[in-house]
Scaffold this active site. Sequence first.
Site, PDB file in Angstrom:
ATOM      1  N   CYS A 152      -2.435 -45.161 -17.891  1.00  0.00           N
ATOM      2  CA  CYS A 152      -1.521 -44.476 -16.973  1.00  0.00           C
ATOM      3  C   CYS A 152      -0.124 -45.080 -17.018  1.00  0.00           C
ATOM      4  O   CYS A 152       0.864 -44.404 -16.756  1.00  0.00           O
ATOM      5  CB  CYS A 152      -2.080 -44.447 -15.560  1.00  0.00           C
ATOM      6  SG  CYS A 152      -2.568 -46.014 -14.880  1.00  0.00           S
ATOM      7  N   VAL A 156       3.068 -42.787 -17.173  1.00  0.00           N
ATOM      8  CA  VAL A 156       4.075 -42.736 -16.111  1.00  0.00           C
ATOM      9  C   VAL A 156       5.480 -42.916 -16.694  1.00  0.00           C
ATOM     10  O   VAL A 156       6.421 -42.246 -16.286  1.00  0.00           O
ATOM     11  CB  VAL A 156       3.786 -43.793 -15.016  1.00  0.00           C
ATOM     12  CG1 VAL A 156       4.944 -43.900 -14.034  1.00  0.00           C
ATOM     13  CG2 VAL A 156       2.506 -43.447 -14.271  1.00  0.00           C
TER      14      VAL A 156
END
Lengths: 506, 480
Positions: A152, A156
């Site tokens: 992630c 991001v």
Amino acid sequence: MPQSAEKILDHNELFKQPEYQELMARKKQFEDGADAAKVQEVEAYTKSWEYREINFKREALTVNPAKACQPLGAVLCASGFEGTLPYVHGSQGCVAYFRSHLNRHFKEPSSCVSDSMTEDAAVFGGLNNMIDGLANAYALYKPKMIAVSTTCMAEVIGDDLDAFIKTAKQKGSLPEDFRVPFAHTPSFVGSHITGYDNMLKGVLTNLWAGQERKEGAAINVNGGFDGYCVGNNREVKRMLGLMGVDFTVLSDPSDVFDTPADGEFRMYDGGTSIEAGSAAINAKATFLLQGFSTASTAKFIKEKGQEVVAFHNPVGVTATDAFLMEVSRVTGKAIPAELEKERGRLVDAIADSQAYLHGKTFSLFGDPDMVYGLVSFLLELGAEPKHIVVTNSTKDFEAKLGALLEASPFGQEAKIYAGKDLWHMRSLLATEPSDYLIGSSYGKFLERDTGVPLIRIGFPIFDRHHHHRFPIWGYQGGLNVLVKILDKIFDGLDKDPKGTSFDVVR
Amino acid sequence: MSAVLDDKTRNQALIQEVLDAYPEKAAKKRAKHLNVYEEGKPDCGVKSNIKSLPGVMTIRGCAYAGSKGVVWGPIKDMVHISHGPVGCGQYSWGTRRNYASGTVGVDNFTVLQVTSDFQEKDIVFGGDKKLEKLIDEIGTIFPLARGISIQSECPIGLIGDDIEAVAKKKGKEVGKTIVPVRCEGFRGVSQSLGHHIANDMVRDWVLDKADNKGFESTPYDVTIIGDYNIGGDAWSSRILLEEMGLRVIAQWSGDGTLAEMEKTPKAKLNLLHCYRSMNYISRHMEEKYGIPWVEYNFFGPSKIAASLREIASHFDDKIKENTEKVIAKYQAMVDGIIAKYKPRLDGKKVMLYVGGLRPRHVVGAYEDLGMEVVGAGYEFAHGDDYQRTTHYVKDGTLIYDDVTGFEFEKFAEKIRPDLVGSGVKEKYIFQKMGIPFRQMHSWDYSGPYHGYDGFAIFARDMDMAINSPVWNMTKAPWKK
């Protein structure tokens, strides 16, 4: 002193000894915890209807979800291709977690690298990590293919895998023609099964790029995110072999997660070869055995003009029948007498045991396909599904499972709890217990708290060994699941050795 | 002597051999992390606590693992939120074996996976509002929770959430300790920074706010710092301290509670087991509250006895006398264990690769059984750990910092130790190679290994691993 050289007590027994029980009691004076009566009162409250209602009002808090995150699935999928090194672009801790999660389930090594992005990569992006990472991984682990997914962190900050891989190749990290399939696998979307789907699609996108499809006679089979891939893939291959079908398993980790202890560590073993995977575009059809979890791959394959036949974890008679009949339809090969005999044996086994299963209620949790397949089998047994918790549910799954339950007289009392977690399940079992519970090892906490016996089928199975080596698909797999359920039922009946019903014949 | 020289030459050659496999830039960097220990040197001659190379299969984890998994997670009466996407909390759910007494989900929250399960909208719009609501919901779902810690996962620090503001606001509102921890996985180079950040947050959000009015001190108040109660380690340590006549007022953090952490500044002496993960808070308490701290080692009878005496030296004669009685009390059991197992383990060679403490701390326990550590390395040690390591390892020991999968495998293949002690990611690799293995993070689902009671289990386990008949069968007889 409880310990002695003659009889060494480990944690299982040591801390039950009075010395340690007294020690723990003494420690309480410093803990400032609630007293025993209060703890009992609150424990009873957490098992009440009142609590259940409050529990189901949760909006922000998730407790004990039955799902993991995308890149785990991507790593499992990538492991099923021959000589393929799973590579995760992002933070290194994630990879330590994926590996240990798979280690604990399969009791096998799990090879996977990270490109160890840290704070500077958070600011400047992870391109340099990719350039060095691919070069190092290629030099050390000599893969035939590197399959890249993301954590992630990389998602991001918006790292672009396609561009990064191209740049890395330009910089000489890898030969230009070296295959690096990739998939963006943000952990804040979907779950591990989504990541599996994305990586499968990513690999096929890479392998099929630039090819014109010429339909042949072979078929493809894919098992999806499957904790039983070792046993299941072998069983599927055996059945297709008996039928004389020409097939390719797309992503087959059955060897790499079951290597022998013969003095040699095989980092890679078996798996779908690049050649077979590439040629798979020409297959007559692809059979997705866990269709809910491979929806985007299905779409991709259909767009190539290939038929997709989806199943949902084919456990039991009807589901295996459907699978074999569809294989027969697509390939024109007859279902051989040997498989028909196996079918008869499973039906025979069910007939022998059905009296112990009929009307028994089962709650279940797990991935959509897993739960669907098990529910379908339970209905065949005359058992009655009750609470069905699927944290990573999909609309398609809810509709299809709803229809399956609706159509069976044994499915009328079942209720699907989509998106709920195991703390919800705790309330359900505490207030309206079922006879049994089916799910992963994490169900053991539910068993302890509510007394509903757990039958371990699902992922992960951490606290029992070798279950994944035995199939749950096909008629043989159905037999395995049947025995697993029956053993739990019979063990339960024998738990009261002083009862009059302590029967030696059942 | 010549054997040592042979080993040294072989180890140097091995290092060169593994370095040759790397691309040049990587080889240059890895060379600084590999060495052969020279007797008399002040450290092990390796660089440490440096970023892992991309793509090499480091065994390390992240800051979140160091904070949630190690330091905070075991505090049993607080709810620890894995704040961010679902994975981190899922993979670390109940897998570290930090035992705690109490009723799970009622007054013990250690084996729960509590997460904000971030979705795309939380990334886009921020998660602070969700966090506030989540804290309220914890209040209703877990009424006996004494506090909450917020364990940040990677996205939190990247999307600009202000978890400190949420913690402050909600803490005031609900009247409970709420601790924001910035342990995003991309911070630092390993679990180690997570330990440090977690220590700092205990300092700022727990100790500074502790109110210890009414606490009745005794001259014998000590704490256990840096014992995570893996398989019950802290309990089999505590029992010895209590037998010495000391009063253990807090356990950090295995089977620990918020109240115990708060009481710690009242201790007369802090006892530090895992130096790497909790030296920070021990130093802080020394500076701020004037509490001395002493490192101890409860692995194996030699180190246990030395440590007990060292601890006793900070107290009066009564404690010192008790300590001798304790050592004497266990001597017969220890003798029995050594008599039983040493003949089976004598001369066996061990390679270790663990976190930040055990590769040195367990050396004495092996030596008590006649075994020899021939290779040692750490996932996340710093320079001071490698200095301390020199007190334990022998001349010619192969040292590998932040070892890669490739290196570790090659080293073991050539050295062919009788036992490898490392983690679950390594376990099955070495077993395939026919090398006995014990997990030295989780005690391979056994334990405790601390204290005298633990040593008996340690000895039994090492014997089980090495002398299992399974290792005689790895080669098919027709291939022999």
